[in-house]
Design an enzyme around this catalytic site. Sequence first.
Site, PDB file in Angstrom:
ATOM      1  N   GLY A   1      78.883  47.353  43.312  1.00 45.09           N
ATOM      2  CA  GLY A   1      78.086  46.321  42.661  1.00 45.09           C
ATOM      3  C   GLY A   1      78.515  46.212  41.209  1.00 45.09           C
ATOM      4  O   GLY A   1      78.052  46.982  40.376  1.00 45.09           O
TER       5      GLY A   1
ATOM      6  N   GLY B   1      84.544  45.188  43.871  1.00 42.14           N
ATOM      7  CA  GLY B   1      84.485  43.901  44.555  1.00 42.14           C
ATOM      8  C   GLY B   1      85.013  42.762  43.721  1.00 42.14           C
ATOM      9  O   GLY B   1      86.215  42.518  43.633  1.00 42.14           O
TER      10      GLY B   1
ATOM     11  N   ILE C   1      75.503  48.320  46.653  1.00 42.18           N
ATOM     12  CA  ILE C   1      74.695  47.245  47.206  1.00 42.18           C
ATOM     13  C   ILE C   1      75.574  46.054  47.612  1.00 42.18           C
ATOM     14  O   ILE C   1      76.678  45.893  47.079  1.00 42.18           O
ATOM     15  CB  ILE C   1      73.646  46.725  46.183  1.00 42.18           C
ATOM     16  CG1 ILE C   1      74.326  46.251  44.893  1.00 42.18           C
ATOM     17  CG2 ILE C   1      72.627  47.785  45.904  1.00 42.18           C
ATOM     18  CD1 ILE C   1      73.370  45.623  43.855  1.00 42.18           C
ATOM     19  N   ASN C   2      75.078  45.243  48.525  1.00 41.87           N
ATOM     20  CA  ASN C   2      75.659  43.924  48.758  1.00 41.87           C
ATOM     21  C   ASN C   2      75.248  43.019  47.592  1.00 41.87           C
ATOM     22  O   ASN C   2      74.649  43.476  46.614  1.00 41.87           O
ATOM     23  CB  ASN C   2      75.180  43.366  50.108  1.00 41.87           C
ATOM     24  CG  ASN C   2      76.166  42.362  50.706  1.00 41.87           C
ATOM     25  OD1 ASN C   2      76.669  41.495  49.999  1.00 41.87           O
ATOM     26  ND2 ASN C   2      76.414  42.463  51.992  1.00 41.87           N
TER      27      ASN C   2
ATOM     28  N   GLY D   1      79.602  40.890  40.429  1.00 42.25           N
ATOM     29  CA  GLY D   1      80.239  40.952  39.114  1.00 42.25           C
ATOM     30  C   GLY D   1      79.495  41.913  38.200  1.00 42.25           C
ATOM     31  O   GLY D   1      78.463  42.476  38.572  1.00 42.25           O
TER      32      GLY D   1
ATOM     33  N   CYS E   1      74.468  40.583  54.582  1.00 45.23           N
ATOM     34  CA  CYS E   1      75.093  39.345  54.094  1.00 45.23           C
ATOM     35  C   CYS E   1      74.010  38.310  53.809  1.00 45.23           C
ATOM     36  O   CYS E   1      73.251  37.935  54.705  1.00 45.23           O
ATOM     37  CB  CYS E   1      76.087  38.765  55.086  1.00 45.23           C
ATOM     38  SG  CYS E   1      76.795  37.211  54.486  1.00 45.23           S
TER      39      CYS E   1
ATOM     40  N   GLY F   1      80.062  32.958  53.649  1.00 43.72           N
ATOM     41  CA  GLY F   1      79.436  32.948  54.970  1.00 43.72           C
ATOM     42  C   GLY F   1      80.279  33.601  56.047  1.00 43.72           C
ATOM     43  O   GLY F   1      80.356  33.116  57.174  1.00 43.72           O
ATOM     44  N   LEU F   2      80.898  34.735  55.691  1.00 47.08           N
ATOM     45  CA  LEU F   2      81.574  35.575  56.689  1.00 47.08           C
ATOM     46  C   LEU F   2      82.722  34.870  57.404  1.00 47.08           C
ATOM     47  O   LEU F   2      82.922  35.053  58.610  1.00 47.08           O
ATOM     48  CB  LEU F   2      80.572  36.109  57.722  1.00 47.08           C
ATOM     49  CG  LEU F   2      79.485  37.045  57.197  1.00 47.08           C
ATOM     50  CD1 LEU F   2      78.516  37.397  58.318  1.00 47.08           C
ATOM     51  CD2 LEU F   2      80.090  38.295  56.587  1.00 47.08           C
TER      52      LEU F   2
ATOM     53  N   LYS G   1      87.982  42.755  55.389  1.00 49.21           N
ATOM     54  CA  LYS G   1      87.109  41.581  55.486  1.00 49.21           C
ATOM     55  C   LYS G   1      86.102  41.705  56.632  1.00 49.21           C
ATOM     56  O   LYS G   1      86.486  42.048  57.758  1.00 49.21           O
ATOM     57  CB  LYS G   1      87.989  40.341  55.684  1.00 49.21           C
ATOM     58  CG  LYS G   1      87.229  39.034  55.872  1.00 49.21           C
ATOM     59  CD  LYS G   1      86.569  38.538  54.607  1.00 49.21           C
ATOM     60  CE  LYS G   1      85.768  37.269  54.865  1.00 49.21           C
ATOM     61  NZ  LYS G   1      84.802  36.985  53.800  1.00 49.21           N
TER      62      LYS G   1
END
Lengths: 301, 242
Positions: A244, A266, A192-193, A218, A131, A72-73, A45
């Site tokens: 991704g 993810g 990718i994020n 997703g 983020c 939000g982290l 995390k």
Amino acid sequence: MKDLSVTLSGVTLKNPVIPASGTFGFGQEFAGWYDLNLLGSISFKGTTGEARFGNPTPRIAECPAGMLNSVGLQNPGVDHVISEELPAMRKLFSGPLIANISGFSVDEYVRCAQLLTREEQVEILEINISCPNVRHGGMAFGTDPAAAAEVTRAVKAVATKPVYMKLSPNVTDITAIARACEEAGADGLSLINTLLGMRIDLNRRKPVLANVMGGYSGPGIFPVALRMVYQVTGAVSIPVIGMGGVSTARDVIEMMMAGAKAVQVGAANLVDPMACPNIIVRLPEEMDRLGIHSLREITRV
Amino acid sequence: MRFEITENEPLTDAVWDLRLTGDTGAITRPGQFVQVALPGFYLRRPISVCAWGPASLRLVYKVLGQGTEAMTHLQPGDALDLLTGLGNGFDPAVLGDSPLLVGGGVGLPPLLGLAEALLRAGKTPQVLAGFNRAEEVFLTEDFRALGIPVVITTLDGSLGLKGLVTDALPSLRFDSLAACGPLPMLKALHRAVQGVPALYSLEERMGCGFGACMGCSIETASGPARVCREGPVFRGEELMWA
């Protein structure tokens, strides 16, 4: 037994499948479902200098073929991660860990990197400059080549472990950011994020997410991620971890054919806690079907 | 975990009764929930466990969106993929000998499993159930069939006492409280029953339902908590009711 091992900057993973940061906590929630030692690595995390609660709820919205999150982290802060989470994780997983680090200033990235690079089990630092859910930090560093390079240089100056910069897809030209990170000394890249997205509740006539916008992940983003991994691996010579929307063993192979050396999974973990072990079991079967003897023979198409 | 549907019938215009068979071994307490995978929807749907046996499961759900609407088309014989035994559930030991179980609308179903557990523990629960109007009343006969007295309130007075569940509190004697329903109802109850041991089951939009995504976090007196993991049931004093 087929050889599924891969190497990232000298770190050998027994297979290329890594749960992605933010979808796996510190592993505890999944240990009831399977033996975490099946995994190639774990990107834990996203950790910041101080504990963070994150954004107000609702933080989750469903999409066709995926979801938005605006968490939000949320995390307990680097000191707690080192004193509590990592010792607990070590009991569940003995392989190499990827420490995912976020920050709101260059100093915060540096402080977290200084502390986490000393942890024996941490073999790679993954620096999240992407983020989409926090202001004045996160993605702000990942959408400007000069800022991305500045974070890279600062973290590299204190890191004793390979530094992978995690890139945002929310840019015009991801190869410009990737090249800036490479030139600044990054050992590798993660991409990718999530893609910045939004949903509106038709009945309430209001955004579904309390934070209005969130990161889309997703299967829906897989083609975008694949394209960006392909573009970036064509533009830099450092290794890339692809992610991704990866949900199946075939997605893993496709991502590696796009140029990735390893792959993170993810959102799939969130809808099927057995997603990663299922992919790892299917991987040799798919390789047989495709006439692949070793993952190391897969090269960018 | 694979379950098979044996029954899926409407109880009211919007509330459906879904009965399944499958391995319920992971369910340890009333008030836990399951995550239902639905074809065509990416995220699972969290649904509270109404009642369960060793190989049977009853879910009573309300149609609130496209996912729960799709659930109404499920047929006996269909298979359903569930994650079960999620959340902490109600700890009957926290409640006294005469607990009051308060359900607002579709908050009522998990209280049926709780009522059964309380009866097994030799306690004498009573139920207070709040609805908008008589046509929306469901599940109250299931409690009565267990010999549990049920007080009904409706907003429009079409059945039982006219008003909110809190309007019925002064006439009831109880030593503890367990409640599930809309947040404003839970807050009003909390204000009305200060000093009584109370358990509140919360609802929050969830991603995974098992603690990984941090999508359903709330602040509590003892720090951040995940509604899906540390909850959905919290002691009254843990909640920040602002």
